[in-house]
Each structure stands twice: as C-alpha cells, then as structure tokens.
Design a protein around this motif. Sequence first.
Motif, PDB file in Angstrom:
ATOM      1  N   GLY A   1       0.815  -1.199   0.000  1.00  0.00           N
ATOM      2  CA  GLY A   1       0.000   0.000   0.000  1.00  0.00           C
ATOM      3  C   GLY A   1       0.854   1.256   0.000  1.00  0.00           C
ATOM      4  O   GLY A   1       2.070   1.214  -0.236  1.00  0.00           O
ATOM      5  N   PRO A   2       0.235   2.428   0.290  1.00  0.00           N
ATOM      6  CA  PRO A   2       0.980   3.691   0.264  1.00  0.00           C
ATOM      7  C   PRO A   2       2.178   3.704   1.213  1.00  0.00           C
ATOM      8  O   PRO A   2       3.233   4.257   0.886  1.00  0.00           O
ATOM      9  CB  PRO A   2      -0.071   4.723   0.683  1.00  0.00           C
ATOM     10  N   GLY A   3       2.032   3.085   2.406  1.00  0.00           N
ATOM     11  CA  GLY A   3       3.140   3.059   3.349  1.00  0.00           C
ATOM     12  C   GLY A   3       4.333   2.300   2.818  1.00  0.00           C
ATOM     13  O   GLY A   3       5.492   2.740   2.952  1.00  0.00           O
ATOM     14  N   THR A   4       4.077   1.154   2.202  1.00  0.00           N
ATOM     15  CA  THR A   4       5.168   0.364   1.623  1.00  0.00           C
ATOM     16  C   THR A   4       5.784   1.096   0.440  1.00  0.00           C
ATOM     17  O   THR A   4       7.015   1.075   0.264  1.00  0.00           O
ATOM     18  CB  THR A   4       4.644  -1.011   1.172  1.00  0.00           C
ATOM     19  N   ARG A   5       4.955   1.762  -0.372  1.00  0.00           N
ATOM     20  CA  ARG A   5       5.483   2.511  -1.523  1.00  0.00           C
ATOM     21  C   ARG A   5       6.397   3.641  -1.047  1.00  0.00           C
ATOM     22  O   ARG A   5       7.458   3.889  -1.634  1.00  0.00           O
ATOM     23  CB  ARG A   5       4.342   3.085  -2.345  1.00  0.00           C
ATOM     24  N   ARG A   6       5.989   4.335   0.026  1.00  0.00           N
ATOM     25  CA  ARG A   6       6.840   5.398   0.554  1.00  0.00           C
ATOM     26  C   ARG A   6       8.161   4.823   1.058  1.00  0.00           C
ATOM     27  O   ARG A   6       9.229   5.426   0.887  1.00  0.00           O
ATOM     28  CB  ARG A   6       6.117   6.138   1.681  1.00  0.00           C
ATOM     29  N   ALA A   7       8.086   3.658   1.688  1.00  0.00           N
ATOM     30  CA  ALA A   7       9.307   3.020   2.195  1.00  0.00           C
ATOM     31  C   ALA A   7      10.234   2.636   1.044  1.00  0.00           C
ATOM     32  O   ALA A   7      11.459   2.819   1.123  1.00  0.00           O
ATOM     33  CB  ALA A   7       8.943   1.795   3.028  1.00  0.00           C
ATOM     34  N   MET A   8       9.669   2.075  -0.033  1.00  0.00           N
ATOM     35  CA  MET A   8      10.483   1.710  -1.186  1.00  0.00           C
ATOM     36  C   MET A   8      11.137   2.951  -1.808  1.00  0.00           C
ATOM     37  O   MET A   8      12.321   2.930  -2.179  1.00  0.00           O
ATOM     38  CB  MET A   8       9.623   1.000  -2.231  1.00  0.00           C
ATOM     39  N   THR A   9      10.360   4.022  -1.900  1.00  0.00           N
ATOM     40  CA  THR A   9      10.903   5.268  -2.462  1.00  0.00           C
ATOM     41  C   THR A   9      12.049   5.782  -1.607  1.00  0.00           C
ATOM     42  O   THR A   9      13.091   6.210  -2.130  1.00  0.00           O
ATOM     43  CB  THR A   9       9.797   6.328  -2.552  1.00  0.00           C
ATOM     44  N   ALA A  10      11.862   5.745  -0.286  1.00  0.00           N
ATOM     45  CA  ALA A  10      12.920   6.218   0.617  1.00  0.00           C
ATOM     46  C   ALA A  10      14.168   5.349   0.496  1.00  0.00           C
ATOM     47  O   ALA A  10      15.303   5.850   0.529  1.00  0.00           O
ATOM     48  CB  ALA A  10      12.412   6.222   2.058  1.00  0.00           C
ATOM     49  N   TRP A  11      13.975   4.025   0.361  1.00  0.00           N
ATOM     50  CA  TRP A  11      15.136   3.125   0.202  1.00  0.00           C
ATOM     51  C   TRP A  11      15.862   3.436  -1.102  1.00  0.00           C
ATOM     52  O   TRP A  11      17.086   3.491  -1.148  1.00  0.00           O
ATOM     53  CB  TRP A  11      14.669   1.678   0.231  1.00  0.00           C
TER      54      TRP A  11
END
Length: 597
Positions: A197-207
């Motif tokens: 979801g959005p939280g995982t997408r934000r985490a991937m972007t940050a990584w």
Amino acid sequence: MRMVFGTGRMAYWAASLTVIASIMGMGAHAQEQRWVQIEAQRDLDGALERAAQIDQQLGNVSGFRLPSDWYAISVGPFDSEADAFNVRRQLRAEGAIPADAFVSNGSDYLEQIFPTSGAVMTPAPTVPEEVAPPEAQEEQLTVLEPEPELTPEPEPEETLREAQAAERALDRDARADIQVALQWFGFYNLGIDAAFGPGTRRAMTAWQEDRGYEQTGVLTTRQRAELLESHQSELAALGMETWRDEEAGISIDLPLAMISFDRRETPFVHFEENDESGVQVLLISQSGTQATLFGLYEIMQTLEIVPLEGMRERQQNSFVLTGQNDDLRSHSFAQYRNGEVKGFTLIWTPERDGQMQRVLPMMESSFSTFSGSLPASAGQPSTVQRTALLSGLSVRRPEFSRSGFYIDATGTVLTSASAVANCGRITIDEAYNARVVARDEELGIAVLQPETPLVPMAFAQFHDRETPLGSEVTIAGFSFEDVMARPVLTFGRIEAMQGLNGETETMMLSAEIRQGDLGGPVFGTNGAVIGLLQGQPQDDARQLPSDVNFAVNAAVIQEFLRASNISSGTLRDDVIVGPEMLTRMAGDLTVLVSCWN
C-alpha cells in the motif's frame, strides 16, 4: 614471422580447446546452480578465516564478494534448487548451520575469494621429441597467448513496467520479506501485511533515494535482491537465534554472533560480549512475589549497566528501565507472573545504536516464559544484602547515604538537612530522584519531594504530646548506608526532653547509632513518630559519649511542616501499635536518602 607447431604441440592446443569448450558448457549449466549461504562477514580477512573453519567442518565451502562489499560464505554449488534446499534442511536439523541460512541463486555473487587455491591449471606445452629442421631451429618461435576473458556487460535495469510485472508475480511470503527488510533498515514502520500500500510505496521510495536509485516506489528485481541480501547479511552478522534456557524458564531471540553464554548466578543468566562487540545480555529469572519485582526495580537502578539518564516506568506487575550516557546504553524489562519474576537486559555501546534499535524489537517480540526459574538465592531483594543480589555486577555508589521517612501518601520524605547538603543529585531508595522543597538549617531538617509521585506502603503518624522520661524508643535507619536494602532497628530510651543547653526543640536519647541512621524516625512505645534523629552536635572541643544522641521532637517538626504548607498525620491517642506491627511499619516507611555528586 612464421609460427611453427609440431605434431605434439597441435595435439596440446586441440586438447586446450576441448577444455575451454567444456568450461563454457559448465558455465551455462552454472546458471541453474544454487548455494546454501551460511553467513556473511564484513571484512575479507574475517571471511577467509571463517570460510576455512566452516570448510573443515562441512567441506565444499565457497566464498564470494557481495555488491554490499560484504563477503558471503556458502556451501555449494548444487545442481538444482531442490538439492540445495535438501542440504539446507539436513544441516539445519543437525545444528551445523544457523537457522537463518538461506538458498541463493548466486546472482549477487561477484568474484570468488575462497577457496584460494585448487583451481585447474593448464599444463605448459611440451617440445616434441622429433627434431625440427636446422633452419626452423633458427626461427624465433611465437607462442599464442590466451585471449583475456571479456567481462560481460551488466544486464540493463528493468523499466518501470517490467518492474511492476515482476512485482505482481511475487507471492505473499516474498512481499512480506520485502516489508520486513524495509522495516529492518528503518524505512517502514507499519504492520507486516504483505500488501504494498501507500506506506510500503513510501518506504520503497525512501530506500531507493538512500541508495541513489531512481525513485519510482517500485523495486526492480535487482533492487529487491540487493535489499534482501543486505537484510540477510545483517542478520548473519548479528547471528539472531532462539535461546531456550531450561533452567531459567525463558525463550528469547539473541544476537549470538555478538554475545556468548558465560554463567548463571541468581537472578541473572550472563551473556558476555564476543570479540569486543560492546554488547551484553542478562536474562532475569527468580521465584518471588510482587515485592521481589519492586525490590529488583529499585536495586537494578544502582547498577553501572543502567545509566542514570533514561526512562523509569514501574507498573503493578512489570517494569521498564532505560539508561544512556556517553559510553553505554541499556534497556531492562521484567514482569511478575505465577510466582516468578522474569525479564532481560540488553546492554550496548553507542556505536551499536543502529543495530540494537533493530535487535531490541526482535528480543521483545520473541520473549516468552515457561515453568521454572533459577534456584533461589539467600533471600529476596527486599531482605538480602546487595552483594547477594547483584551477582558480581558493578554497582554505582553514592557519595554518602542517610535515612529519612515518608510523611504522606504521595511519597514526601522528611530527613536531616545534612543528608542533602551540597548534593548534585538526591535519590530516595536509590531509585527515585527527589528535590528539596523545604529546609530549616537551625532545626537540621529538610523535606524532599520525589520527582514522580510515589505510593508508600506506610507513612509516619506523629505524636506531639510529651513522652515520659525513661520511655523506650525505637530508631529505624540505614545504619550501614547503602550496603543493606532494609533499615535496621536500634533500641534506646529518652534521657531528657531538652538539649544540653536547655533547647526545647530537641530531646536527648540514650542509644548507640551510626551515621547512616541520621534523619531516621524515632518511634515511641505506642508506635507513633516522636522525633527525627539528629545525632550529636558538632563540637570540636568536646567528645560526648557514643550513646548520647539527640532528636528533633515531633511538636517542632509538625509546626515546621504546617508553616511550609506540608501536610502530615497524627496518631490517635487510643491507637497502640504492637512490636511486631511496629517492626513491619518501620521497614515500610523508612527510606534511604542518598547524595550523589
């Protein structure tokens, strides 16, 4: 220039070509090969040493450099994934490899660093036995040098559409593994639900941003492999494994690459650091009551491994202690359940902050207990000497300690003014920070307020009426300062209701006391507090007998408290406290007042 070959030399090169063709065929087959990766090491020397050790135990060990500049140590290769999984299952069942060993396809294995010898060497061409013509002997023979291998160009990175297609093919476990890895590195702080979801997408972007990749929010196949490999490498470096201690009745995941079991001494199981890792662990286990838990809470705060700055939280059946300074960090947890007190302490040095922020949640989530505890010691924390409880751990000591006593239900403490003079920090029972809220230097008394409200088990009831001369008194105090965890009772009698020079605010006692008793309560025969122990006046020219001491009387104390807007209680005339109850009450309301600098 002519190149001349004899019959033997032609045979040699034909054989060489056959070998090269064979190697090329093996290379194609190696794309299907798998390895069982056992661990990863940060530096090359350590990797070579560990690879040699594991090779002696298991054989067939290989070592490779990883893209993260760590070094993987693996068993293999195996011809199929099924073979690799079977070997991994068997080795784990035998306890020969850690539980987090995994099967790798070798896609992130770069140059091989182990074994360092044993490669097939191509023999040098031999001169044929036939004799070349004389004119040929004069020719300079030229030997063909093998052409250098060309490093294949890396495969182009996937497009966003290709990465999305590869991501859709992932099963639930693979998606959950990615969330776990992102959480491990601090990019993801939500639940592991395997839903991107959005939280995982934000985490991937940050990584991706942290690694310098294009920030699409969708990991490519290569990026996923890098993330998961980095996660597995860190797990291998920590060596997280489940430790089940049958004697202590505790099961918990521990970083066993950084610590190793040392000894059991009630109430602790000690794990000392490995190779100067800066990490230690204590498991806490003993039988007892809620009072045992509370006593442990108080005394653990005197340990060097629990720095002064940090959170202190005590609930009805558990507590949490944290501490940090420039040299040390620690986190302690303990709970009381079914007649047993169990918990753990994690200690580390500041350079391990990042790793321990990830290790601590794993320890907390894995912590579980079962029946059984370490053998009982000489007593419980509320009654034994400190040295018996601490099992050889270094104790932080105050500059000096005196006595005091609770005077209300919120933990307000009355003590001697000298007990808190020139102190950088004041504690009650070495566990609770306190501040001076009222003081009278002439009377030699001071009032302390704990920084967090306390609920004492008992507090003083004053008796402001004159007590007959010759009456017996009981003095409660920490005679030996911080050496004992409970106060000592001293018995004496009233010799006069005034001081040597007629001071009406004091009374003279006949009792042998020690410095640690000063500030403690003086009880009358009915169980009421009739004074606060002052000791002897300072007089360099005279030395009084050791059994001559003085106390501020209760009437003066109550007048001082009223003037300072501090409440206190008075014992009713019809109440008589028996000796047994007085002993228990004195222990509950008398506190250790410590001065720290």
